[in-house]
Design an enzyme around this catalytic site. Structure first.
Site, mmCIF file in Angstrom:
data_model
loop_
_atom_site.group_PDB
_atom_site.id
_atom_site.type_symbol
_atom_site.label_atom_id
_atom_site.label_comp_id
_atom_site.label_asym_id
_atom_site.label_seq_id
_atom_site.Cartn_x
_atom_site.Cartn_y
_atom_site.Cartn_z
ATOM 1 N N ASN A 4 4.572 0.794 2.087
ATOM 2 C CA ASN A 4 3.729 1.553 3.011
ATOM 3 C C ASN A 4 3.757 1.239 4.330
ATOM 4 O O ASN A 4 3.340 0.469 4.984
ATOM 5 C CB ASN A 4 2.440 1.720 2.536
ATOM 6 N N GLU A 5 4.302 2.156 4.941
ATOM 7 C CA GLU A 5 4.428 2.280 6.622
ATOM 8 C C GLU A 5 2.898 2.180 7.227
ATOM 9 O O GLU A 5 2.208 2.724 6.567
ATOM 10 C CB GLU A 5 5.243 3.238 7.034
ATOM 11 N N PRO A 6 2.844 1.618 8.440
ATOM 12 C CA PRO A 6 1.522 1.795 9.450
ATOM 13 C C PRO A 6 1.240 3.173 9.372
ATOM 14 O O PRO A 6 2.127 3.864 9.806
ATOM 15 C CB PRO A 6 1.907 1.072 10.635
#
Length: 641
Positions: A156-158
């Protein structure tokens, strides 16, 4: 249980990384046994990466010892690159088989992995089905997690939403850069991945996040002490009723309880804590140490330090004198004719010249990390040996190997040298490399060519520093010789090779890489080999006169409060060091394994050395162009793999 008021998630901190891994494995094993006794399945959420490797190793050990069965275990992995074939080196499927599934009695039907081969059009349906399988299994009992420098959980990316579920995502450039080493270049890293969403992860009944090493210290501090934010997805774990972070001391070093303990409670004001607090205060208020006042101490939470040790003047002077005592232009000590009244004696200052071994994990760490000190040791007359612990062969671009093979072939043709073996070798390398797929392992022949390239560069770099060829040792430790990023464990043979060199040289000084933020763990493993070898040699007569110094530079630097020997460099020595680094042409301009720092290694080294000198200057010490810092191994602290 949270033990510090500023920490927003429970942390368990262990002295060694192996202890943290054992604790995680023990909890997982206890759950499996409990569920088995109740005739229920234990549902595990699993991850790939460096952090869980030792956890899986311990679980495999328990199984082989007859203490743990996986017959009732159901697993769900958190993510997979897309596109990704399950047989590829970087796939979660292959990682899990090699590290866990192929070594235990788990039912293959109970293994659930995200499919990196599914089409983008079918990805949404695949993800929805994965979510349904988790629900059908009764939900995840324990979710194991790692964390990267951006604060990922899963992939999960920023910016990922708190309510996100399993989905196909686009990877950010920093994520792809950090993963570049696993794919032999950032250009080979997939642009997409399938990952459990944050809500999916938070739905687990229990969450264990495991982080090891100093490279994780900054992000761990943000996750534990910062506010929950989509900018750092791992901070959402703060909302979970049963989430816990397991850390070794290095990964926990950025937490306030270790970095600035005087701001959150009572501390014992020993020399180390006092030094760190005073330096932190001076840098925080922008003053040199000797200019700090009682008011500075009182206004920044150091009233107890004043109360314990008297006036600011006395404290300032003590810390300043310590820092001053670390500075030496003679890292190996002075000869008698150069000694002056008032000189501070070094370790075994009666021995001159000294025999020195500089252990370099990769073929360029010697000049990158302590090239200036190496130059000084040689110029000042010491008998300096450099031991290259590994070949570094996987860090050479394919086109470089092809260029060298073609040169040898052309040379033989030009001078009409009959060398059928060379022609066959060049032909093999040409055909192999031209057909090689991204991430494919090199053949033995290609690895040998790449190893020779790095050996030649190491020789040229050492010559720039004045080290004679007969004092260069290429150890080629067996643990490294896998041809891939993942290395084998240390064996007795690695230790024997190291011990044999030590006993042959009988050094008065050993320099070892303490730069443990190396993302692939080679530095940590190489340091462990040295320290274990020291343990073997500790009763040898020569070892009593031997000091072990740890250097840094390739990935990070020692802070002023840690440094015990600071070797200042002149502008001319900085320039000589740069030339020595430049001899490593295969690592110049663009390294195959750059880590998360986009600068070239010579730029990193110069910037870090200059920054150390700047910090010494601003603390009130003499101004230098650069400083290389060292910490002495106390003979007690071990390094865990």
């Amino acid at each position: 249980m949270i033990t510090k008021p500023n920490e927003r998630i429970s942390c368990r901190i262990f002295e060694r990384a192996s202890d943290a891994s054992a604790a995680a494995a023990a909890e997982i094993a206890d759950l499996i046994r409990l569920k088995s006794s109740q005739n229920q399945n234990a549902v595990l959420g699993l991850v790939v990466g460096s952090s869980p490797v030792n956890i899986y190793s311990e679980l495999v050990r328990l199984h082989r010892a007859g203490e743990l069965s996986f017959a009732n275990v159901v697993t769900f992995n958190s993510d997979e690159y897309h596109p990704m074939q399950p047989v590829e080196l970087q796939s979660a499927s292959r990682f899990m088989r090699e590290h866990l599934f192929d070594h235990v009695d788990i039912d293959p039907a109970n293994i659930h992995l995200l499919d990196g081969t599914v089409s983008k059009e079918d990805a949404a349906a695949h993800c929805a089905q994965y979510e349904q399988m988790i629900r059908d299994a009764g939900g995840i009992d324990v979710q194991l997690l790692g964390v990267n420098r951006a604060g990922h959980i899963g992939l999960n990316e920023p910016g990922s939403d708190r309510s996100s579920r399993t989905r196909l995502i686009t990877l950010d450039e920093p994520t792809r850069t950090e993963a570049a080493s696993d794919f032999f270049g950032a250009e080979n890293v997939p642009r997409h991945a399938i990952t459990m969403g944050i809500e999916t992860i938070l739905s687990a009944k229990r969450i264990l996040l495991v982080a090891m090493g100093e490279g994780k210290a900054d992000i761990v501090a943000r996750v534990v002490e910062g506010f929950a934010s989509a900018n750092v997805p791992a901070t959402f774990l703060q909302d979970h009723p049963s989430a816990e972070i397991l850390l070794d001391q290095a990964a926990a070093s950025g937490l306030a309880r270790f970095a600035t303990p005087w701001l959150i409670g009572e501390v014992t004001w020993d020399d180390t804590t006092t030094r760190r607090a005073v330096i932190d205060l001076a840098e925080g208020v922008g003053k040199s140490i000797l200019k700090l006042t009682d008011a500075d101490y009182n206004e920044h939470g150091l009233q107890d330090l004043l109360a314990a040790h008297g006036s600011s003047y006395d404290i300032n002077l003590r810390v300043f004198r310590h820092l001053q005592s670390t500075i030496t232009g003679w890292p190996g000590g002075k000869p008698e004719h150069r000694k002056r009244p008032g000189d501070r004696p070094g370790h075994r200052d009666d021995i001159f010249p000294k025999r020195v071994i500089l252990f370099s994990p990769h073929p360029d760490d010697d000049v990158i990390s302590m090239g200036g000190t190496l130059i000084r040791l040689v110029d000042q007359g010491h008998d300096v040996h450099v031991a290259y612990q590994t070949s570094g062969n996987i860090a050479v671009f394919d086109e470089d190997a092809l260029r060298f093979a073609e040169f040898v072939e052309d040379y033989c043709r030009e001078f009409e040298i009959q060398a059928d073996g060379i022609e066959k070798l060049a032909s093999h390398i040409d055909k192999f490399l031209r057909k090689k797929k991204p991430g494919q392992l090199d053949s033995d022949e290609v690895l040998r060519i790449k190893g020779l390239i790095r050996r030649g560069e190491a020789r040229q770099g050492a010559r720039c520093c004045g080290v004679p060829d007969h004092n260069l040792h290429y150890l080629d430790l067996p643990f490294y010789q896998t041809g891939r990023i993942t290395k084998s464990p240390l064996t007795d043979e690695d230790i024997r090779i190291t011990v044999d060199l030590m006993r042959a040289v009988e050094p008065h000084q050993i320099y070892a890489a303490g730069d443990l933020s190396d993302p692939h763990g080679t530095h940590r493993t190489c340091l462990s080999a040295i320290l274990q070898a020291c343990g073997v040699c500790k009763d040898d007569p020569w070892f009593e006169s031997c000091a072990v110094w740890m250097y840094r530079g390739a990935w990070q630097e020692w802070a002023p409060h840690q440094i015990e020997m600071a070797v200042p460099l002149s502008p001319q020595e900085v320039a000589r060091k740069r030339v020595a680094i430049f001899k490593h042409e295969s690592q110049k301009d663009r390294a195959l394994f750059p880590g998360s720092d986009v600068r070239e290694f010579w730029q990193r080294a110069e910037a870090r050395n200059a920054d150390t000198a700047r910090r010494y200057d601003e603390l009130g010490l003499a101004e230098y162009a650069a400083i290389e810092g060292f910490v002495r191994w106390d003979g007690q602290t071990g390094i865990e793999l």
